[in-house]
Design a protein around this motif. Structure first.
Motif, PDB file in Angstrom:
ATOM      1  N   ASP A 135       0.863  -1.176   0.000  1.00  0.00           N
ATOM      2  CA  ASP A 135       0.000   0.000   0.000  1.00  0.00           C
ATOM      3  C   ASP A 135       0.902   1.229   0.000  1.00  0.00           C
ATOM      4  OD1 ASP A 135      -1.656   2.164   0.623  1.00  0.00           O
ATOM      5  OD2 ASP A 135      -3.009   0.913   1.809  1.00  0.00           O
ATOM      6  N   GLN A 136       1.149   1.795  -1.169  1.00  0.00           N
ATOM      7  CA  GLN A 136       2.094   2.908  -1.278  1.00  0.00           C
ATOM      8  C   GLN A 136       1.542   4.192  -0.664  1.00  0.00           C
ATOM      9  OE1 GLN A 136       4.313   3.126  -5.062  1.00  0.00           O
ATOM     10  NE2 GLN A 136       3.232   1.252  -5.664  1.00  0.00           N
ATOM     11  N   LYS A 137       0.231   4.326  -0.632  1.00  0.00           N
ATOM     12  CA  LYS A 137      -0.363   5.522  -0.034  1.00  0.00           C
ATOM     13  C   LYS A 137      -0.023   5.621   1.443  1.00  0.00           C
ATOM     14  CE  LYS A 137      -4.783   7.853   0.743  1.00  0.00           C
ATOM     15  NZ  LYS A 137      -6.250   7.805   0.515  1.00  0.00           N
ATOM     16  N   PHE A 138      -0.102   4.467   2.133  1.00  0.00           N
ATOM     17  CA  PHE A 138       0.161   4.446   3.574  1.00  0.00           C
ATOM     18  C   PHE A 138       1.534   3.872   3.906  1.00  0.00           C
ATOM     19  CE2 PHE A 138      -4.466   4.414   3.194  1.00  0.00           C
ATOM     20  CZ  PHE A 138      -4.800   5.479   4.025  1.00  0.00           C
ATOM     21  N   ASP A 139       2.336   3.581   2.872  1.00  0.00           N
ATOM     22  CA  ASP A 139       3.693   3.076   3.084  1.00  0.00           C
ATOM     23  C   ASP A 139       3.722   1.864   4.008  1.00  0.00           C
ATOM     24  OD1 ASP A 139       5.478   4.311   1.448  1.00  0.00           O
ATOM     25  OD2 ASP A 139       5.943   5.943   2.814  1.00  0.00           O
ATOM     26  N   LYS A 140       2.989   0.835   3.651  1.00  0.00           N
ATOM     27  CA  LYS A 140       2.987  -0.380   4.441  1.00  0.00           C
ATOM     28  C   LYS A 140       2.664  -1.550   3.528  1.00  0.00           C
ATOM     29  CE  LYS A 140      -0.474  -0.977   7.291  1.00  0.00           C
ATOM     30  NZ  LYS A 140      -1.480  -0.719   8.341  1.00  0.00           N
ATOM     31  N   GLY A 141       2.996  -2.745   3.972  1.00  0.00           N
ATOM     32  CA  GLY A 141       2.689  -3.917   3.173  1.00  0.00           C
ATOM     33  C   GLY A 141       3.217  -5.181   3.821  1.00  0.00           C
ATOM     34  N   PHE A 142       3.130  -6.278   3.100  1.00  0.00           N
ATOM     35  CA  PHE A 142       3.583  -7.544   3.640  1.00  0.00           C
ATOM     36  C   PHE A 142       4.024  -8.477   2.522  1.00  0.00           C
ATOM     37  CE2 PHE A 142      -0.972  -8.148   2.909  1.00  0.00           C
ATOM     38  CZ  PHE A 142      -1.004  -9.352   2.224  1.00  0.00           C
ATOM     39  N   PHE A 143       4.854  -9.434   2.889  1.00  0.00           N
ATOM     40  CA  PHE A 143       5.225 -10.573   2.061  1.00  0.00           C
ATOM     41  C   PHE A 143       4.881 -11.840   2.825  1.00  0.00           C
ATOM     42  CE2 PHE A 143       8.071  -7.384   0.313  1.00  0.00           C
ATOM     43  CZ  PHE A 143       8.154  -7.704  -1.039  1.00  0.00           C
ATOM     44  N   PHE A 144       4.423 -12.855   2.114  1.00  0.00           N
ATOM     45  CA  PHE A 144       4.372 -14.209   2.643  1.00  0.00           C
ATOM     46  C   PHE A 144       5.284 -15.048   1.768  1.00  0.00           C
ATOM     47  CE2 PHE A 144      -0.232 -13.475   4.190  1.00  0.00           C
ATOM     48  CZ  PHE A 144       0.237 -12.934   5.373  1.00  0.00           C
ATOM     49  N   PHE A 145       6.219 -15.759   2.388  1.00  0.00           N
ATOM     50  CA  PHE A 145       7.170 -16.603   1.674  1.00  0.00           C
ATOM     51  C   PHE A 145       6.915 -18.067   2.026  1.00  0.00           C
ATOM     52  CE2 PHE A 145       9.993 -12.726   2.310  1.00  0.00           C
ATOM     53  CZ  PHE A 145       9.847 -12.282   0.994  1.00  0.00           C
ATOM     54  N   SER A 146       6.984 -18.931   1.029  1.00  0.00           N
ATOM     55  CA  SER A 146       6.827 -20.371   1.240  1.00  0.00           C
ATOM     56  C   SER A 146       7.982 -21.102   0.570  1.00  0.00           C
ATOM     57  CB  SER A 146       5.504 -20.857   0.645  1.00  0.00           C
ATOM     58  OG  SER A 146       5.408 -22.268   0.705  1.00  0.00           O
ATOM     59  N   PHE A 147       8.633 -21.987   1.322  1.00  0.00           N
ATOM     60  CA  PHE A 147       9.771 -22.758   0.816  1.00  0.00           C
ATOM     61  C   PHE A 147       9.427 -24.240   0.834  1.00  0.00           C
ATOM     62  CE2 PHE A 147      11.339 -18.864   2.619  1.00  0.00           C
ATOM     63  CZ  PHE A 147      12.339 -18.444   1.759  1.00  0.00           C
ATOM     64  N   TYR A 148       9.544 -24.896  -0.323  1.00  0.00           N
ATOM     65  CA  TYR A 148       9.406 -26.351  -0.448  1.00  0.00           C
ATOM     66  C   TYR A 148       8.071 -26.873   0.089  1.00  0.00           C
ATOM     67  CZ  TYR A 148      14.371 -25.324  -0.802  1.00  0.00           C
ATOM     68  OH  TYR A 148      15.574 -24.751  -1.138  1.00  0.00           O
ATOM     69  N   LYS A 149       7.050 -26.003   0.047  1.00  0.00           N
ATOM     70  CA  LYS A 149       5.693 -26.384   0.437  1.00  0.00           C
ATOM     71  C   LYS A 149       5.583 -26.727   1.920  1.00  0.00           C
ATOM     72  CE  LYS A 149       1.842 -29.080  -1.490  1.00  0.00           C
ATOM     73  NZ  LYS A 149       1.481 -30.199  -2.402  1.00  0.00           N
ATOM     74  N   ASP A 150       6.600 -26.356   2.698  1.00  0.00           N
ATOM     75  CA  ASP A 150       6.644 -26.826   4.077  1.00  0.00           C
ATOM     76  C   ASP A 150       6.989 -25.743   5.096  1.00  0.00           C
ATOM     77  OD1 ASP A 150       6.602 -29.092   5.973  1.00  0.00           O
ATOM     78  OD2 ASP A 150       8.725 -28.652   6.190  1.00  0.00           O
ATOM     79  N   GLN A 151       7.774 -24.747   4.699  1.00  0.00           N
ATOM     80  CA  GLN A 151       8.214 -23.720   5.632  1.00  0.00           C
ATOM     81  C   GLN A 151       7.688 -22.372   5.140  1.00  0.00           C
ATOM     82  OE1 GLN A 151      10.046 -24.321   8.397  1.00  0.00           O
ATOM     83  NE2 GLN A 151      10.444 -26.481   8.030  1.00  0.00           N
ATOM     84  N   HIS A 152       6.988 -21.652   6.041  1.00  0.00           N
ATOM     85  CA  HIS A 152       6.285 -20.446   5.628  1.00  0.00           C
ATOM     86  C   HIS A 152       6.581 -19.307   6.611  1.00  0.00           C
ATOM     87  CE1 HIS A 152       4.347 -23.742   3.639  1.00  0.00           C
ATOM     88  NE2 HIS A 152       3.741 -24.128   4.763  1.00  0.00           N
ATOM     89  N   PHE A 153       6.873 -18.145   6.067  1.00  0.00           N
ATOM     90  CA  PHE A 153       7.221 -16.988   6.887  1.00  0.00           C
ATOM     91  C   PHE A 153       6.573 -15.731   6.334  1.00  0.00           C
ATOM     92  CE2 PHE A 153      10.444 -20.088   7.708  1.00  0.00           C
ATOM     93  CZ  PHE A 153      10.774 -19.914   9.047  1.00  0.00           C
ATOM     94  N   GLY A 154       6.308 -14.800   7.238  1.00  0.00           N
ATOM     95  CA  GLY A 154       5.757 -13.521   6.842  1.00  0.00           C
ATOM     96  C   GLY A 154       6.732 -12.397   7.152  1.00  0.00           C
ATOM     97  N   VAL A 155       6.704 -11.358   6.338  1.00  0.00           N
ATOM     98  CA  VAL A 155       7.495 -10.150   6.569  1.00  0.00           C
ATOM     99  C   VAL A 155       6.572  -8.945   6.432  1.00  0.00           C
ATOM    100  CG1 VAL A 155       9.426  -8.721   5.802  1.00  0.00           C
ATOM    101  CG2 VAL A 155       9.594 -11.214   5.660  1.00  0.00           C
ATOM    102  N   LEU A 156       6.501  -8.144   7.478  1.00  0.00           N
ATOM    103  CA  LEU A 156       5.761  -6.885   7.452  1.00  0.00           C
ATOM    104  C   LEU A 156       6.732  -5.737   7.253  1.00  0.00           C
ATOM    105  CD1 LEU A 156       2.627  -6.729   8.035  1.00  0.00           C
ATOM    106  CD2 LEU A 156       3.740  -8.824   8.815  1.00  0.00           C
ATOM    107  N   PHE A 157       6.360  -4.760   6.458  1.00  0.00           N
ATOM    108  CA  PHE A 157       7.191  -3.559   6.346  1.00  0.00           C
ATOM    109  C   PHE A 157       6.294  -2.334   6.447  1.00  0.00           C
ATOM    110  CE2 PHE A 157       6.160  -4.953   2.050  1.00  0.00           C
ATOM    111  CZ  PHE A 157       5.722  -3.806   1.400  1.00  0.00           C
TER     112      PHE A 157
END
Length: 254
Positions: free
Chosen positions: A208-230
């Motif tokens: 969301d560039q208007k409010f300068d915020k967002g997120f990523f969800f990452f998935s590795f090998y269908k088994d390990q999942h992580f989120g990143v907020l910025f």
């Protein structure tokens, strides 16, 4: 994962609009400089050898010092992320050919400590700001945050966004399987599969560039999942539940 930029063929045409600087430290990188490399996001070493080399991984300019500084961290997280019991066949290949042959006491301790640390903390640490982490045995700021925020930074720069004023927070999705299920149905998901269609890496990205915020969800090998907020210095100390509640509310993810 890096390659010398002897010619600009390594960098996709869309990268021509990038400033000629290292995406991590901001150092100027002149054309033809021996200090000029590109960083693959995610690292090329996370992919099996049979991965289709015609598929262009995102690449961003990086100085040699920054690129080399992540070599050990990449190895540690490749070990961790391919060690799950429910990994894809592509994950099996990584484990059998790149992770297991390098098993040693330091990698085993890193993996065990990191998992214990992730499951033990409730207060999150931020990059370039201060908060408290409890019962964490592997330093959040030395290991966890640099690896995952680097992925987020790489994708942001690749998409021509300046992240310099952002704080990043990383959290595992061990306790949020529903997030992964939603992620796999997300229309903007990008997935990398091996030649047999086995899951290697996927990510979901909203900004969301208007409010300068967002997120990523990452998935590795269908088994390990992580989120990143910025975001611009808002999550100085907050719980995982509050972060995910904010995501769900903001992005109507359900």
């Amino acid at each position: 994962a890096s390659c010398l930029v002897g010619s600009e063929m390594c960098i996709r045409d869309r990268n021509k609009r990038y400033k000629q600087i290292c995406y991590l430290c901001g150092k100027k990188l002149s054309r033809g400089s021996s200090n000029r490399t590109v960083d693959h996001i995610p690292p090329r070493g996370f992919f099996p050898e049979n991965f289709d080399r015609k598929v262009n991984l995102p690449t961003v300019l990086c100085c040699r010092k920054c690129n080399n500084s992540y070599a050990r961290l990449d190895e540690e997280f490749r070990f961790l992320l391919s060690s799950g019991n429910y990994r894809s066949k592509a994950g099996d290949w990584i484990w059998n050919n790149k992770s297991e042959p390098k098993i040693g006491k330091s990698l085993i301790n890193f993996c065990a400590d990191l998992v214990r640390g992730f499951r033990g903390y409730e207060i999150l640490q931020m990059e370039d700001s201060f908060s408290q982490a409890v019962n964490i045995t592997v330093s959040y700021t030395e290991k966890i945050l640099p690896f995952f925020s680097r992925l987020a930074k790489g994708f942001l720069v690749y998409d021509s966004h300046n992240y310099k004023n952002y704080d990043f927070v990383v959290f595992p999705l061990y306790n949020y399987p529903e997030i992964y299920n939603i992620m796999m149905k997300y229309p903007d998901k990008r997935s990398f599969l091996d030649d047999n269609g086995e899951h290697i890496f996927s990510y979901v990205y909203q900004h969301d560039q208007k409010f300068d915020k967002g997120f990523f969800f990452f998935s590795f090998y269908k088994d390990q999942h992580f989120g990143v907020l910025f975001e611009r210095s808002i999550y100085t100390s907050t719980s995982e539940k509050k972060i995910l509640d904010d995501i769900i509310k903001k992005w109507n993810i359900y």
